[in-house]
Scaffold this motif. Sequence first.
Motif, PDB file in Angstrom:
ATOM      1  N   ASP A  85       1.496  -3.113  -4.710  1.00 54.86           N
ATOM      2  CA  ASP A  85       0.908  -2.504  -3.525  1.00 54.86           C
ATOM      3  C   ASP A  85       0.672  -1.027  -3.767  1.00 54.86           C
ATOM      4  O   ASP A  85       0.889  -0.506  -4.877  1.00 54.86           O
ATOM      5  N   ALA A  86       0.228  -0.316  -2.726  1.00 57.87           N
ATOM      6  CA  ALA A  86      -0.120   1.101  -2.871  1.00 57.87           C
ATOM      7  C   ALA A  86       1.078   1.957  -3.259  1.00 57.87           C
ATOM      8  O   ALA A  86       0.913   3.044  -3.815  1.00 57.87           O
ATOM      9  N   SER A  87       2.290   1.467  -2.974  1.00 55.31           N
ATOM     10  CA  SER A  87       3.502   2.217  -3.314  1.00 55.31           C
ATOM     11  C   SER A  87       4.052   1.854  -4.684  1.00 55.31           C
ATOM     12  O   SER A  87       5.080   2.390  -5.108  1.00 55.31           O
ATOM     13  N   GLY A  88       3.392   0.907  -5.344  1.00 51.69           N
ATOM     14  CA  GLY A  88       3.847   0.496  -6.661  1.00 51.69           C
ATOM     15  C   GLY A  88       4.835  -0.648  -6.662  1.00 51.69           C
ATOM     16  O   GLY A  88       5.369  -1.005  -7.716  1.00 51.69           O
ATOM     17  N   ALA A  99      -4.913  -2.998  -6.772  1.00 52.17           N
ATOM     18  CA  ALA A  99      -4.303  -3.084  -8.096  1.00 52.17           C
ATOM     19  C   ALA A  99      -4.642  -4.423  -8.739  1.00 52.17           C
ATOM     20  O   ALA A  99      -4.851  -5.427  -8.046  1.00 52.17           O
ATOM     21  N   PRO A 100      -4.694  -4.479 -10.069  1.00 49.29           N
ATOM     22  CA  PRO A 100      -5.032  -5.739 -10.740  1.00 49.29           C
ATOM     23  C   PRO A 100      -4.005  -6.842 -10.475  1.00 49.29           C
ATOM     24  O   PRO A 100      -2.809  -6.575 -10.326  1.00 49.29           O
ATOM     25  N   VAL A 101      -4.495  -8.055 -10.372  1.00 44.04           N
ATOM     26  CA  VAL A 101      -3.624  -9.229 -10.406  1.00 44.04           C
ATOM     27  C   VAL A 101      -3.188  -9.413 -11.850  1.00 44.04           C
ATOM     28  O   VAL A 101      -4.013  -9.374 -12.776  1.00 44.04           O
ATOM     29  N   ARG A 102      -1.907  -9.598 -12.056  1.00 46.55           N
ATOM     30  CA  ARG A 102      -1.357  -9.638 -13.408  1.00 46.55           C
ATOM     31  C   ARG A 102      -1.260 -11.071 -13.924  1.00 46.55           C
ATOM     32  O   ARG A 102      -0.984 -12.005 -13.174  1.00 46.55           O
ATOM     33  N   GLY A 103      -1.487 -11.229 -15.225  1.00 45.13           N
ATOM     34  CA  GLY A 103      -1.261 -12.520 -15.873  1.00 45.13           C
ATOM     35  C   GLY A 103      -2.344 -13.545 -15.655  1.00 45.13           C
ATOM     36  O   GLY A 103      -2.080 -14.744 -15.788  1.00 45.13           O
ATOM     37  N   VAL A 104      -3.565 -13.107 -15.355  1.00 44.00           N
ATOM     38  CA  VAL A 104      -4.635 -14.064 -15.061  1.00 44.00           C
ATOM     39  C   VAL A 104      -4.975 -14.899 -16.295  1.00 44.00           C
ATOM     40  O   VAL A 104      -5.108 -16.122 -16.216  1.00 44.00           O
TER      41      VAL A 104
END
Length: 232
Positions: free
Chosen positions: A13-16, A143-148
């Motif tokens: 999210d925006a806060s990391g 933010a990017p979706v990880r592990g696509v």
Amino acid sequence: MLNRPIRSLPSRDASGNVVQVAISIVPMTRRLVSQWASVVQPLVDANYQHHAPGLPPRAVRADVGWNWRSIYALASAQSWFLSPARAICMTVQPSSAPPFPIGMLTMVPQLPTTVHGVQRDRGFGWYLSDAPYEAYQRILRTAPVRGVAAALIDCSIQATLDSGSDGTHLLHADPNGGDKLVRFYRDDCKMTQLPATHGPITPVFRRANPAEYFLFNDVEAGAYSATYDARR
């Protein structure tokens, strides 16, 4: 689409903070292909290059210059002869907008192949692309979706299992991806790289450069997919 699809992947999210993003595994359609071709592929082509000596890994992508309209048409034609192909998209749902593709996959659930002298049907990952960082930054504003990319390999395995196979799986690492792509399949995904001395994968095509091919046997494919079970 798949009997046991992955339904979420991590992002921030925006806060990391790590958050879980809902994803959908859907059939590839002309609309999704057109969307990828018109807004995602130009970002790949503008910001990345094929492997070349001296290029940093972060600048390298095998799918620079890919034409997903042609890839989709090829997969559709493959459905009419030999072993039927599948064309799959991973999408997210932006607020007040149609589903947006973040992953593209074509594969063949049961392709007659020969590995280590054993001829049998195996799942085969054909073309695979994940949306680049720039698509999240400039289009989705998130933010990017990880592990696509890794999750798309699970989609390919699941389609193989859905066809009645045991999940045994092959894929080809495009040499334009260089060592970065080899490390992803061999070291991150723990697939077995075929030796350079291996014979042709099929009798008619895929006869050269066997070290560009990677294998999951049925046990390895099952173990790989089990890591996603909590997300189904």
